[in-house]
Write an enzyme that holds these catalytic residues in place. Sequence first.
Site, PDB file in Angstrom:
ATOM      1  N   GLY A  15       7.196  -5.496  -0.325  1.00 22.38           N
ATOM      2  CA  GLY A  15       5.927  -4.829  -0.043  1.00 22.38           C
ATOM      3  C   GLY A  15       4.902  -5.800   0.502  1.00 22.38           C
ATOM      4  CG  PHE A  18      -4.758  -4.909  -0.141  1.00 18.07           C
ATOM      5  CD1 PHE A  18      -5.543  -5.645   0.726  1.00 18.07           C
ATOM      6  CD2 PHE A  18      -4.784  -3.528  -0.037  1.00 18.07           C
ATOM      7  CE1 PHE A  18      -6.344  -5.028   1.671  1.00 18.07           C
ATOM      8  CE2 PHE A  18      -5.581  -2.893   0.902  1.00 18.07           C
ATOM      9  CZ  PHE A  18      -6.367  -3.638   1.758  1.00 18.07           C
ATOM     10  N   GLY A  19      -1.316  -6.698  -2.563  1.00 24.72           N
ATOM     11  CA  GLY A  19      -0.750  -7.542  -3.604  1.00 24.72           C
ATOM     12  C   GLY A  19       0.349  -8.439  -3.094  1.00 24.72           C
ATOM     13  CB  VAL A  83      13.730  -2.175  -1.252  1.00 20.70           C
ATOM     14  CG1 VAL A  83      14.322  -2.396  -2.647  1.00 20.70           C
ATOM     15  CG2 VAL A  83      13.475  -3.510  -0.562  1.00 20.70           C
ATOM     16  CD  GLU A 175     -14.434   6.406   1.000  1.00 22.41           C
ATOM     17  OE1 GLU A 175     -15.076   5.404   0.628  1.00 22.41           O
ATOM     18  OE2 GLU A 175     -13.199   6.406   1.134  1.00 22.41           O
ATOM     19  CG  ASP A 304      -1.778   1.436  -5.750  1.00 23.01           C
ATOM     20  OD1 ASP A 304      -2.736   1.097  -6.477  1.00 23.01           O
ATOM     21  OD2 ASP A 304      -1.916   1.817  -4.577  1.00 23.01           O
ATOM     22  CB  ALA A 320      -7.954  -3.311  -1.743  1.00 19.28           C
TER      23      ALA A 320
END
Length: 424
Positions: A15, A18-19, A83, A175, A304, A320
Amino acid sequence: MTDAPAKPHRVVIVGAGFGGLEAAFGLAGAPVEITLIDRRNHHLFQPLLYQVATASLATSEIAWPIRYLLRDRKEVTTLFATVIGIDAKDKRVLLEDGDAIPYDTLVLATGARHAYFGHDEWEPFAPGLKTLEDATTLRRRILVAFERAERENDPAKRAALLTFVIIGAGPTGVELAGTIAELAQDTLPPDFRNVDTHKARVVLIEAGPRVLAGFADDLSAYAQRSLESIGVEVILGQPVTECTADGVTYGDKRLDAKTIIWAAGVRASRAAEWLGAPADRAGRLKVNPDLTVPGHPDIFAVGDTVTIAAPDGSPVPGIAPAAKQEGRYVAQVIKARLNGSTLGPFRYKHAGSLAQIGKRKAVIDFGRFKLRGTIAWWIWGIAHIYFLIGLRNRLSVAISWLWIHARDQRAARLITQGSSKVVR
């Protein structure tokens, strides 16, 4: 006879959100060999995804090729692959094409998907917003609805085409609702001749008692008033019980609508299933204080994909900044282990919550310090521009926003992914 040089420690990161990307950045200079796997070739700045869906920004302004971001890191190999499982016994990541990637340390940053609370059959009618493909699909549906309304002579059918329903009043729902309303009220009216886009209905439906439930009560109330002031209909305490191609049912009421957007919930990726590990109701892995998976000290999970408590006991939010903090911490733990030392448990530092309501209104909750209105909107914009990658993207987004602010024009109103024949 000389000893063979020691092989670098193999770190596999699944992945490039962000992480995962932060973990890769944090491992710079460590004696490791990194393989970064993602089923897409780009890193996405997800907080601004709704602006692609509502024609405010182009896809290239909020996404960057992963290989470009890591082009100077010779120890990093990027794989464009999907994966499908983890062989924890033999320490291998299993790929869809039958290949397997060995690891010494594994970092799972596999994100989340949409959750329809047991009604997956709703997804074709009420798509969510998690990927660039989702955003361009929603943009097409929104813009085609106005195009179809321009040619529709039946008043009932035209009203349904001009009705936009957003389910879920968290930051994404708020939003989206605010931006679609402004698109109809400010941007599109001069472009159409047969239909009055001012008559478009934007309906925000929330099962809970208020919008922006994660914010302070006064900011939540301000957000609702602001939405209503630009024409958004806010319906609270009414869970949706049915979604079809022709509309939604909430409570005992039926609403005809051709465009429905899901912003009500998410479910973690299948990482917990791959490992047979404990998970919460949303499928998020329950990790140890050092973000390792119970029973697997060589496997970390971030973003997440996981659930873990903040210092105050509440769950770390799926935003994030949290994912970036977790990715950075995991990189520090891996480096500490390679040096023969240890690190204390992960401690999340909340940097605040932000949500835009319209092009001149936002809310910011820093705990004791709260802001609303135009000042909050400017801070919201500056914060998001700061976290974009690259000077060109920062300048491009800043110019786009200033143009929208000054001229009410959104330049990314492009209908892609098909012809004029169908809406869906």
